[in-house]
Design an enzyme around this catalytic site. Structure first.
Site, mmCIF file in Angstrom:
data_model
loop_
_atom_site.group_PDB
_atom_site.id
_atom_site.type_symbol
_atom_site.label_atom_id
_atom_site.label_comp_id
_atom_site.label_asym_id
_atom_site.label_seq_id
_atom_site.Cartn_x
_atom_site.Cartn_y
_atom_site.Cartn_z
ATOM 1 N N ASN A 1 0.845 -1.194 0.000
ATOM 2 C CA ASN A 1 0.000 0.000 0.000
ATOM 3 C C ASN A 1 0.880 1.243 0.000
ATOM 4 O OD1 ASN A 1 -1.529 2.262 1.071
ATOM 5 N ND2 ASN A 1 -3.147 0.795 1.530
ATOM 6 N N GLY B 1 0.069 4.364 0.096
ATOM 7 C CA GLY B 1 -0.343 5.372 1.083
ATOM 8 C C GLY B 1 0.266 5.101 2.440
ATOM 9 N N LYS B 2 0.231 3.843 2.876
ATOM 10 C CA LYS B 2 0.835 3.478 4.163
ATOM 11 C C LYS B 2 2.341 3.696 4.136
ATOM 12 C CE LYS B 2 -2.481 -0.014 5.659
ATOM 13 N NZ LYS B 2 -2.666 -1.404 6.077
ATOM 14 N N ASP C 1 -1.980 -3.302 11.019
ATOM 15 C CA ASP C 1 -3.321 -3.733 10.680
ATOM 16 C C ASP C 1 -4.199 -2.635 11.213
ATOM 17 O OD1 ASP C 1 -4.920 -5.729 9.374
ATOM 18 O OD2 ASP C 1 -5.808 -6.137 11.318
#
Length: 190
Positions: free
Chosen positions: A9, A11-12, A67
């Site tokens: 991801n 964005g992460k 998470d």
């Protein structure tokens, strides 16, 4: 020092690299071909540990995994640990599905939750958690961020995560709060 992020991801990766860069930590993305472990934990923390351990074993590097998800009170905490798998499709599809499930519900209280697990070079695992309280809107606002950001309204800023400037979100988000706690723990360990 280099860590691998157990995620593809972008964005992460961008958020984590910006925050952990303050400690001189370089955060690299998980290489292509890395196994995707089954996230079969019952909590955000368990799933983060599963992913971090798998990434560390595959790359031989210290690994960070998170998470995270949106927990909506009126839905009994759903989508929760299933936020990314709430329904098939894109972020827009998941947002539409969430809004459909919220039809007729007055209680809009919700929170973003983030658990981060870090497997260090010596095998020690550190787990931290951050939360950010908000309200679920009835429609999307803003094009920034990713996931449920355009629906997550932050009363103190009078806008959604999708409308916040990235540098502000990086200070107040659930991930930022968890990363701040991780940063404090790592200061003593690296």
């Amino acid at each position: 020092m280099k860590f691998v992020l157990a995620s593809h991801n972008k964005g992460k990766l961008k958020e984590m690299a910006a925050i952990l860069g303050e400690l001189g930590i370089e955060v690299a993305s998980l290489p292509e071909g890395a196994p995707e472990p089954e996230e079969n934990g019952a909590t955000f923390e368990e799933n983060a540990r599963i992913k971090a351990k798998a990434a560390a074993e595959f790359t031989g590097l210290p690994a960070i995994a998170d998470d995270s998800g949106l927990c909506v009170d009126a839905l009994g905490g759903a989508p929760g640990i299933r936020s990314a798998r709430y329904c098939e499709g894109t972020d827009a599809d998941r947002n539409a599905f969430l809004l459909k499930n919220m039809e007729g519900k007055e209680d809009r209280a919700c929170r973003f939750v983030c658990a981060i697990a870090c497997v260090l070079a010596d095998g020690e695992t550190v787990t931290v958690r951050g939360e950010c309280e908000g309200e679920l809107l009835h429609e999307n606002h803003g094009a920034g961020g990713f996931g449920y950001d355009p629906l997550f309204y932050v009363p103190e800023y009078e806008c959604t995560f999708g409308e916040l400037a990235p540098e502000v979100k990086n200070r107040i988000s659930h991930r930022a709060r968890a990363l701040g706690r991780l940063r404090d723990v790592l200061k003593d360990k690296i």
